[in-house]
Scaffold this motif. Structure first.
Motif, short mmCIF file in Angstrom:
data_model
loop_
_atom_site.label_atom_id
_atom_site.label_comp_id
_atom_site.label_asym_id
_atom_site.label_seq_id
_atom_site.Cartn_x
_atom_site.Cartn_y
_atom_site.Cartn_z
N GLU A 20 0.83 -1.21 0.00
CA GLU A 20 0.00 0.00 0.00
C GLU A 20 0.86 1.26 0.00
OE1 GLU A 20 -3.22 0.24 -0.41
OE2 GLU A 20 -3.44 -1.93 -0.49
N ASP A 61 -15.60 5.50 -3.14
CA ASP A 61 -16.09 4.27 -2.51
C ASP A 61 -15.06 3.16 -2.74
OD1 ASP A 61 -17.50 2.26 -1.32
OD2 ASP A 61 -19.38 2.68 -2.35
N TYR A 62 -13.94 3.31 -2.06
CA TYR A 62 -12.80 2.41 -2.28
C TYR A 62 -13.17 0.95 -2.00
CZ TYR A 62 -7.88 1.03 -2.34
OH TYR A 62 -6.68 0.44 -2.64
N GLU A 63 -13.96 0.72 -0.95
CA GLU A 63 -14.30 -0.65 -0.56
C GLU A 63 -15.09 -1.38 -1.65
OE1 GLU A 63 -13.39 -2.39 2.17
OE2 GLU A 63 -12.07 -0.67 2.47
N ASN A 64 -15.98 -0.64 -2.29
CA ASN A 64 -16.90 -1.28 -3.26
C ASN A 64 -16.54 -0.96 -4.71
OD1 ASN A 64 -18.71 -2.36 -1.21
ND2 ASN A 64 -19.23 -0.23 -0.82
N ARG A 65 -15.31 -0.51 -4.91
CA ARG A 65 -14.97 0.03 -6.24
C ARG A 65 -15.11 -0.99 -7.36
NH1 ARG A 65 -10.48 -1.30 -3.47
NH2 ARG A 65 -8.51 -1.78 -4.49
#
Ligand code: SF4
Ligand code: SF4
Length: 149
Positions: A20, A61-65
């Motif tokens: 990351e 919406d990084y989690e659901n991208r």
């Protein structure tokens, strides 16, 4: 994280934290691209994914991208042969090509702002696809700005 881990480890050997930390937050991978079907040549545009907060260079919406944007590039799941879809300045691509990280990369400079200061973040030139008709995309093909020296 080990000091200068990127010099001693393959991408596949890195911890999640190390992986990351390589992302410089430029959001260039969130720009729409066009591909010449005959030659497979790729062209970047200055048009960004509708989920990108351009000002902050962050996904809304990084989690659901991947669910919301199926064509979103999840670098960790990409084969090395697919890294051509990443901009040439991207740390993952640079390391996969046995190149070094540039001086402006946060792991070298120690400052996240250095990416913006050399003009690598997209906030200075991107426009959201919300405002562009798909048929106009070809008009938005650009050469991605080189980092300022
Ligand atoms: S282009 Fe590479 S370094 Fe830049 S945001 Fe995308 S993954 Fe991170
Ligand atoms: S879904 Fe998020 S991370 Fe993926 S391309 Fe769009 S803005 Fe970038």
């Amino acid at each position: 994280m080990a000091i200068e881990f990127w010099k001693n480890k393959q991408l596949s050997e890195m911890s999640d934290e190390e992986w990351e930390s390589l992302c410089d937050g430029c959001a260039r991978c969130c720009l729409l691209k066009l591909e010449n079907e005959d030659t497979s040549e790729l062209f970047f545009t200055n048009v960004s994914c509708h989920l990108l907060n351009i000002e902050e260079c962050r996904c809304k919406d990084y989690e659901n991208r991947k669910f919301l944007v199926p064509e979103c590039l999840l670098v960790k799941n990409m084969a090395l042969s697919e890294y051509q879809w990443l901009p040439e300045t991207c740390a993952y691509r640079l390391l996969s090509e046995d190149k070094t990280l540039p001086d402006w990369h946060p792991l070298i400079s120690g400052d996240k702002n250095s990416v913006k200061q050399v003009g690598v973040t997209v906030d200075g030139f991107a426009v959201s696809e919300d405002f562009i008709h798909p048929e106009q995309l070809e008009d938005h093909v650009i050469n991605l700005p080189l980092p300022d020296e």
